[in-house]
Design a protein around this motif. Structure first.
Motif, PDB file in Angstrom:
ATOM      1  N   ASP A  34       2.162   2.009  -3.327  1.00  0.00           N
ATOM      2  CA  ASP A  34       1.134   2.367  -4.239  1.00  0.00           C
ATOM      3  C   ASP A  34       0.661   3.768  -4.248  1.00  0.00           C
ATOM      4  O   ASP A  34       0.200   4.101  -5.079  1.00  0.00           O
ATOM      5  CB  ASP A  34      -0.061   1.294  -4.012  1.00  0.00           C
ATOM      6  CG  ASP A  34      -0.410   0.609  -5.299  1.00  0.00           C
ATOM      7  OD1 ASP A  34       0.111   0.733  -6.243  1.00  0.00           O
ATOM      8  OD2 ASP A  34      -1.454  -0.451  -5.113  1.00  0.00           O
ATOM      9  N   GLU A  35       0.931   4.620  -2.980  1.00  0.00           N
ATOM     10  CA  GLU A  35       0.560   5.797  -2.940  1.00  0.00           C
ATOM     11  C   GLU A  35       1.491   6.655  -3.635  1.00  0.00           C
ATOM     12  O   GLU A  35       2.341   6.817  -3.914  1.00  0.00           O
ATOM     13  CB  GLU A  35       0.585   6.255  -1.651  1.00  0.00           C
ATOM     14  CG  GLU A  35      -0.406   5.266  -0.838  1.00  0.00           C
ATOM     15  CD  GLU A  35      -0.519   5.587   0.705  1.00  0.00           C
ATOM     16  OE1 GLU A  35       0.465   6.300   1.147  1.00  0.00           O
ATOM     17  OE2 GLU A  35      -1.278   5.014   1.617  1.00  0.00           O
ATOM     18  N   SER A  41       0.771  -0.995   0.183  1.00  0.00           N
ATOM     19  CA  SER A  41       0.069   0.047  -0.008  1.00  0.00           C
ATOM     20  C   SER A  41       0.847   1.058   0.112  1.00  0.00           C
ATOM     21  O   SER A  41       0.587   2.239  -0.655  1.00  0.00           O
ATOM     22  CB  SER A  41      -1.090   0.104   1.123  1.00  0.00           C
ATOM     23  OG  SER A  41      -1.809  -0.955   1.271  1.00  0.00           O
TER      24      SER A  41
END
Length: 132
Positions: free
Chosen positions: A131-132, A128
Motif C-alpha cells: 500500500d505504501e 501494508s
C-alpha cells in the motif's frame, strides 16, 4: 525443404513469430518458386533457416534482445569473438543485477510473511507494504 509452417514448428514458434523475425531482418524470406507445378508458389525453408530460428530462440531464452541477437548473427558471419564476449558480459551483468533484485524481493517478502504470521491483530504487514 519445408514451408513456413514447418519452419515455425521446428523452431517451436508460431508462423506470425517467423514473419515478425523476417520483418526485423533476423530471418530471410525465400523467393517464391516460379510457375505453379506441384509445389505451387509456396516459399520453402531449409536446414539453415531452422538453425537460425533455433539460434534466435535460444538467444532470447538467455535474455538477449532482438537487437543484440541481430548483432550476434552478424558476428557469427564475421567471427568477431571479442564482441560476442562483450555482449555476453553485458548480458551476464544484467542477469546478476536482476538476480540481486529478485533476492532482495524474496528476503523482503519472507520478512513480511514472518511478520504477518506473528499476529492476527491489526493490518497485515504484507498488504501494508504494498500500500505504501
Amino acid at each position: 525443404m519445408t514451408t513456413i509452417s514447418g519452419l515455425a514448428k521446428a523452431g517451436g514458434v508460431g508462423v506470425e513469430t517467423v514473419r515478425f523475425y523476417q520483418r526485423r531482418g533476423l530471418l530471410g524470406t525465400p523467393d517464391r518458386p516460379l510457375g505453379g507445378g506441384a509445389a505451387g508458389s509456396v516459399r520453402r525453408y531449409g536446414a539453415e533457416d531452422v538453425r537460425r530460428l533455433r539460434f534466435i530462440r535460444s538467444a532470447q531464452a538467455a535474455g538477449f534482445t532482438l537487437d543484440q541477437i541481430s548483432e550476434l548473427l552478424q558476428l557469427d558471419a564475421g567471427q568477431d569473438r571479442a564482441r560476442a564476449r562483450a555482449l555476453a558480459a553485458e548480458r551476464l551483468a544484467a542477469l546478476d543485477a536482476k538476480i540481486a533484485e529478485l533476492e532482495a524481493a524474496r528476503t523482503a517478502l519472507r520478512r513480511l510473511a514472518h511478520e504477518c504470521g506473528k499476529s492476527d491483530e491489526g493490518r497485515c504487514p504484507i498488504i501494508s507494504a504494498f500500500d505504501e
